[in-house]
Motif scaffolding. Structure first.
Motif, PDB file in Angstrom:
ATOM      1  N   GLY A  83       2.194  15.461  15.346  1.00  0.00           N
ATOM      2  CA  GLY A  83       2.729  16.765  14.769  1.00  0.00           C
ATOM      3  C   GLY A  83       2.187  17.886  14.680  1.00  0.00           C
ATOM      4  N   THR A  84       0.668  17.910  14.161  1.00  0.00           N
ATOM      5  CA  THR A  84       0.015  19.188  14.023  1.00  0.00           C
ATOM      6  C   THR A  84      -0.186  19.933  15.228  1.00  0.00           C
ATOM      7  OG1 THR A  84      -1.976  17.673  13.989  1.00  0.00           O
ATOM      8  CG2 THR A  84      -1.360  18.626  11.858  1.00  0.00           C
ATOM      9  N   ASP A 308      -5.493  17.801  15.716  1.00  0.00           N
ATOM     10  CA  ASP A 308      -5.899  19.607  15.537  1.00  0.00           C
ATOM     11  C   ASP A 308      -7.400  19.646  15.179  1.00  0.00           C
ATOM     12  OD1 ASP A 308      -5.691  18.170  13.116  1.00  0.00           O
ATOM     13  OD2 ASP A 308      -5.006  20.066  12.291  1.00  0.00           O
ATOM     14  N   GLN A 313     -14.068  12.945  12.992  1.00  0.00           N
ATOM     15  CA  GLN A 313     -15.227  13.755  12.098  1.00  0.00           C
ATOM     16  C   GLN A 313     -16.038  12.618  11.329  1.00  0.00           C
ATOM     17  OE1 GLN A 313     -15.536  17.457  12.597  1.00  0.00           O
ATOM     18  NE2 GLN A 313     -14.546  16.682  14.233  1.00  0.00           N
ATOM     19  N   ASP A 316     -13.501  13.475   6.350  1.00  0.00           N
ATOM     20  CA  ASP A 316     -12.111  14.497   6.459  1.00  0.00           C
ATOM     21  C   ASP A 316     -12.922  15.937   6.242  1.00  0.00           C
ATOM     22  OD1 ASP A 316      -9.829  15.679   6.208  1.00  0.00           O
ATOM     23  OD2 ASP A 316      -8.893  14.451   4.785  1.00  0.00           O
ATOM     24  N   ARG A 318     -11.161  18.232   5.938  1.00  0.00           N
ATOM     25  CA  ARG A 318     -10.400  19.381   4.867  1.00  0.00           C
ATOM     26  C   ARG A 318     -10.929  19.063   3.603  1.00  0.00           C
ATOM     27  NH1 ARG A 318      -4.339  17.850   7.080  1.00  0.00           N
ATOM     28  NH2 ARG A 318      -5.387  15.928   6.944  1.00  0.00           N
ATOM     29  N   LYS A 343      -7.795   9.608   8.186  1.00  0.00           N
ATOM     30  CA  LYS A 343      -6.855   9.912   8.808  1.00  0.00           C
ATOM     31  C   LYS A 343      -7.271  10.165  10.445  1.00  0.00           C
ATOM     32  CE  LYS A 343      -2.287  11.852   7.253  1.00  0.00           C
ATOM     33  NZ  LYS A 343      -1.930  12.240   8.337  1.00  0.00           N
TER      34      LYS A 343
HETATM   35  N1  LIG Z   1     -12.564  11.214   9.696  1.00  0.00           N
HETATM   36  C1  LIG Z   1     -11.774  12.210  10.164  1.00  0.00           C
HETATM   37  N2  LIG Z   1     -11.785  12.710  11.354  1.00  0.00           N
HETATM   38  C2  LIG Z   1     -10.836  13.615  11.787  1.00  0.00           C
HETATM   39  N3  LIG Z   1      -9.878  14.106  10.974  1.00  0.00           N
HETATM   40  C3  LIG Z   1      -9.727  13.618   9.744  1.00  0.00           C
HETATM   41  C4  LIG Z   1     -10.588  12.615   9.326  1.00  0.00           C
HETATM   42  N4  LIG Z   1     -10.143  12.252   8.133  1.00  0.00           N
HETATM   43  C5  LIG Z   1      -8.929  13.068   7.648  1.00  0.00           C
HETATM   44  N5  LIG Z   1      -8.639  13.799   8.611  1.00  0.00           N
HETATM   45  C6  LIG Z   1      -7.616  14.638   8.984  1.00  0.00           C
HETATM   46  O1  LIG Z   1      -6.738  14.451   9.697  1.00  0.00           O
HETATM   47  C7  LIG Z   1      -5.831  15.303  10.340  1.00  0.00           C
HETATM   48  C8  LIG Z   1      -5.021  15.331  11.301  1.00  0.00           C
HETATM   49  O2  LIG Z   1      -4.172  14.080  10.997  1.00  0.00           O
HETATM   50  P1  LIG Z   1      -2.632  14.650  11.186  1.00  0.00           P
HETATM   51  O3  LIG Z   1      -2.728  15.819  10.714  1.00  0.00           O
HETATM   52  O4  LIG Z   1      -1.711  13.375  10.757  1.00  0.00           O
HETATM   53  O5  LIG Z   1      -2.742  14.471  12.685  1.00  0.00           O
HETATM   54  P2  LIG Z   1      -1.757  14.372  13.822  1.00  0.00           P
HETATM   55  O6  LIG Z   1      -0.337  15.204  13.059  1.00  0.00           O
HETATM   56  O7  LIG Z   1      -2.194  14.984  14.937  1.00  0.00           O
HETATM   57  O8  LIG Z   1      -1.312  12.979  13.600  1.00  0.00           O
HETATM   58  C9  LIG Z   1      -7.131  16.269  10.408  1.00  0.00           C
HETATM   59  O9  LIG Z   1      -6.776  17.726  10.477  1.00  0.00           O
HETATM   60  C10 LIG Z   1      -8.122  16.282   9.547  1.00  0.00           C
HETATM   61  O10 LIG Z   1      -8.205  17.019   8.416  1.00  0.00           O
END
Ligand SMILES: Nc1ncnc2c1ncn2[C@@H]1O[C@H](COP(=O)(O)OP(=O)(O)O)[C@@H](O)[C@H]1O
Ligand SMILES: N[C@@H](CC(=O)OP(=O)(O)O)C(=O)O
Length: 684
Positions: A83-84, A308, A313, A316, A318, A343
């Protein structure tokens, strides 16, 4: 790896790694054992798609064709956009052009609802239910604006869906009730709308009528079938399971594209139907699962999860801004990472790809050239050597239950009874530890609502039960083989911060160590653990950079500083002596603290290898290296002979404990206890 980044630094890192450990202090690290992974069926005979999207893919010439493989069949590539990644017109156009560039790999595209549409749909359903307020303006605007900005005429299928959604919400407002099935049906509109917008955007980019067209497809039309039930509105939990037969049907429907790539399928993620035709959902973030189920069914060359962020990583991003990309993970590590809260992908999504040996990657739709994170069956030897902690994940809202009963002593059946209670209330247990009279376990309330009171009451009949709410779980994805050092370093952090670790789960998995702590400490503890395990690489690079750029007019360069707790007593002479950059000792000291926590070494000294000759004997030096032991005996000191091989015992006799090396030509001296060498011990 970092070693390829530059001359001296690269060599040094490679050298340090060869010396037997990931860090600067190989003499203090234990050699790494192999990580044992579950046996996998790895289908390396399959052709692998070759694109700029897969810079690591093997070239087709590397592949031994399988005799049973039909040569005219070309593999398909699954690309899932979250979605992002499709949050607005610009984002959709960007993703559509990523797909277009990968056209020669015959992409199958899986798309989630645009931006936060799923949440907006859930809000709309609640508003209809609670205040009979039917309002789809936010959802309508998201899609209409995007299509308008893309220069695409609103497809009739989109307006039909919007009208159907409004009707459904009116029904809820009228009846003042909503079943979980109806809620799933409402959220399904997000993906059904987004695939139609995505396909329209893709087709707008086509440059000639010969170019294949994109086709929006609802997942149930390619055979995505589940058992009956419903998904959770706010977690990855779902009560449905994808039917075993689904894989055959998906393959039957999509495999013809291997022979003749007639269209680009743009398939809804997250949604499916049960055998009765009722719409079901795979749990929040479930589009990843759609993608891997399809990837496994068609034995795709790869399943790419486009997000996105530049791949997985270290934590997280964020929450902790210093998070860094993880370049490679095993399936097992990726599965543990997402199950324990990161996530990254839907917790269930890794399995189908893992079982079929279909490689995965996590890529950044904002930076398509970034290689992201590869998810593979095994690490190679060099990757294993470099691996310490791969990533840190965390979960809040954890409930810990401590069950104490003397009935456990020497009895059988007690554990079985405890679990039957959890089973009765459909509560899934995450982490568990038992002693003779106590069972501690955690439940993830954020994942699924659980009737804790009833569980407590039921268990209270046979034991003393304490329930601790607002706990948190911190999980380090790290090889079991390195667990001693990892546990030591982690406990040093908890001790330093005065944090009580309520429970540790270690050894149950090959690749994870989990700590349960009070939720209020989570943020700070994650930050400190992240600094501990991921600050090192940065520091290492910085130290080597400084060493590389430092011109030592006197080859013998020291200096000494204290490592007393968190206080660094930088030697006042450091700045004046030998042109050492003032930040170098501090950096070195920080690095040392990170790599060897709980040390009682009190000083650190750096020196140039075999420097004595340059001084013409006018100075004393202690160029000792534990890997190639040298020791200046009494005669050698000050003789100008410089480095001489000698037993380490002589060195220890001086009260100086150990010396390692930083890079070829450079040594690091570390001194223990109260012995603080005076500068005159090192200089003439
Ligand atoms: N270990 C991690 N590595 C990468 N992203 C992570 C991690 N933990 C949490 N995130 C968060 O997950 C977000 C992406 O998840 P989400 O918004 O559900 O993506 P999508 O909509 O593409 O499924 C990233 O922007 C990031 O902040
Ligand atoms: N749209 C659904 C499914 C999904 O997978 O979304 P995303 O890929 O944006 O996490 C959700 O929001 O849960």
């Amino acid at each position: 790896m970092e070693a390829s980044r530059g001359g001296q630094r690269g060599t040094a890192l490679a050298h340090a790694a060869r010396a037997g450990g990931p860090g600067f202090f190989p003499f203090l690290t234990k050699p790494e054992d192999d990580i044992t992974l579950e046996p996998l069926q790895w289908r390396d005979e399959r052709p692998v798609a070759q694109t700029q999207n897969q810079p690591w893919a093997t070239t087709p010439t590397d592949i031994t064709p399988d005799a049973s493989f039909e040569p005219a069949l070309c593999p398909l590539l699954v690309m899932k956009f979250g979605g992002t990644s499709v949050a607005g017109a610009e984002a959709v156009r960007r993703c559509a052009s990523i797909v277009r560039k990968a056209q020669s790999d015959r992409p199958i595209v899986v798309v989630s609802a645009m931006g936060k549409t799923t949440n907006a749909l859930l809000r709309a359903a609640n508003a209809a239910l609670e205040s009979s307020n039917v309002d789809i303006s936010e959802i309508r605007k998201t899609h209409e604006d995007a299509l308008e900005q893309l220069g695409v005429q609103m497809p009739s299928s989109v307006s039909d869906l919007l009208a159907e959604l409004e009707k459904l919400l009116n029904g809820i407002a009228l009846l003042k009730e909503i079943s979980t099935q109806t809620r799933d049906r409402i959220v399904s509109f997000g993906e059904r709308l987004s695939v139609r917008a995505f396909a329209a955007a893709y087709n707008r980019l086509r440059e000639s009528p010969e170019e294949v067209e994109a086709r929006a497809i609802d997942a149930w039309d390619i055979g995505m079938q589940t058992t009956s039930g419903s998904g959770s509105a706010d977690s990855a939990f779902t009560s449905v399971e994808i039917l075993e037969d689904a894989s055959t049907e998906i393959s039957d429907k999509l495999s013809p594209l291997k022979l003749h790539y007639s269209h680009v399928p743009i398939i809804t993620g997250y949604i499916a139907k049960d055998p009765k035709g009722v719409i079901t959902t795979l749990g929040r973030d479930g589009s990843d699962l759609t993608a891997t189920v399809i990837g496994a069914a068609v034995k795709a060359s790869e399943v790419q999860i486009w997000k996105d962020v530049s791949g997985v990583q270290t934590t997280d991003p964020r929450v902790i801004a210093s998070a860094k990309p993880v370049r490679i993970l095993t399936f097992e590590e990726a599965a543990e990472l997402s199950t324990f809260g990161a996530k990254v992908v839907h917790p269930a999504a890794v399995l189908p790809a893992w079982q079929q040996g279909v490689p995965m990657s996590v890529r950044n739709s904002m930076a398509p050239d970034d290689p992201g994170t590869r998810i593979v069956p095994q690490l190679d030897d060099e990757e294993k050597r470099e691996r310490r902690v791969a990533a840190i994940s965390s979960k809040k809202d954890i409930t810990m239950i401590v069950i104490k009963s003397s009935r456990m002593l020497g009895q059988h059946g007690f554990l079985a009874h405890v679990f039957s209670v959890f089973n009765k209330f459909a509560a899934s247990v995450d982490v568990i530890a038992t002693s003779e009279v106590t069972i501690s376990l955690t439940l993830d309330e954020g994942y699924k609502q659980v009737d804790i009171h009833s569980i407590e009451r039921e268990l209270g009949k046979v034991a003393k039960v304490s329930v601790l709410h607002d706990m948190a779980m911190l999980t380090l994805i790290a090889p079991k083989s390195d667990s001693v050092g990892i546990l030591r370093a982690s406990f040093a952090v908890f001790e330093d911060m005065g944090i009580n670790v309520e429970m540790v789960s270690h050894g149950a998995s090959n690749v994870n160590v989990t700590f349960v702590i009070q939720g209020e400490h989570l943020l700070k503890a994650s930050q400190r653990l992240h600094d501990t395990f991921f600050g090192v690489a940065e520091l290492r690079s910085a130290v080597l950079e400084l060493l590389a750029s430092t011109k030592f007019p006197f080859v013998h360069a020291a200096y000494v500083l204290g490592l007393n707790g968190s206080h660094y007593s930088l030697d006042t002479t450091a700045e004046r002596h030998y042109g050492i950059p003032v930040q170098l000792p501090r950096l070195l000291c920080n690095l040392f603290k990170l790599e060897v926590p709980n040390t009682d070494f009190t000083s650190v000294r750096i020196q140039k290898f075999a420097s004595a000759a340059n001084f013409g004997g006018a100075h004393r030096t202690l160029p000792v290296n534990l890997h190639t032991p040298y020791f200046p005996d009494a005669e050698a000191r000050g003789s100008g002979a410089g480095a001489r091989e000698a037993p380490a015992s002589g060195f220890q006799a001086l009260g100086w404990e150990a010396i390692g090396f930083i890079s070829p030509g450079w040594r690091l001296a570390v001194f223990k206890g109260e012995t603080r060498p005076s500068p005159t011990d090192f200089t003439s």
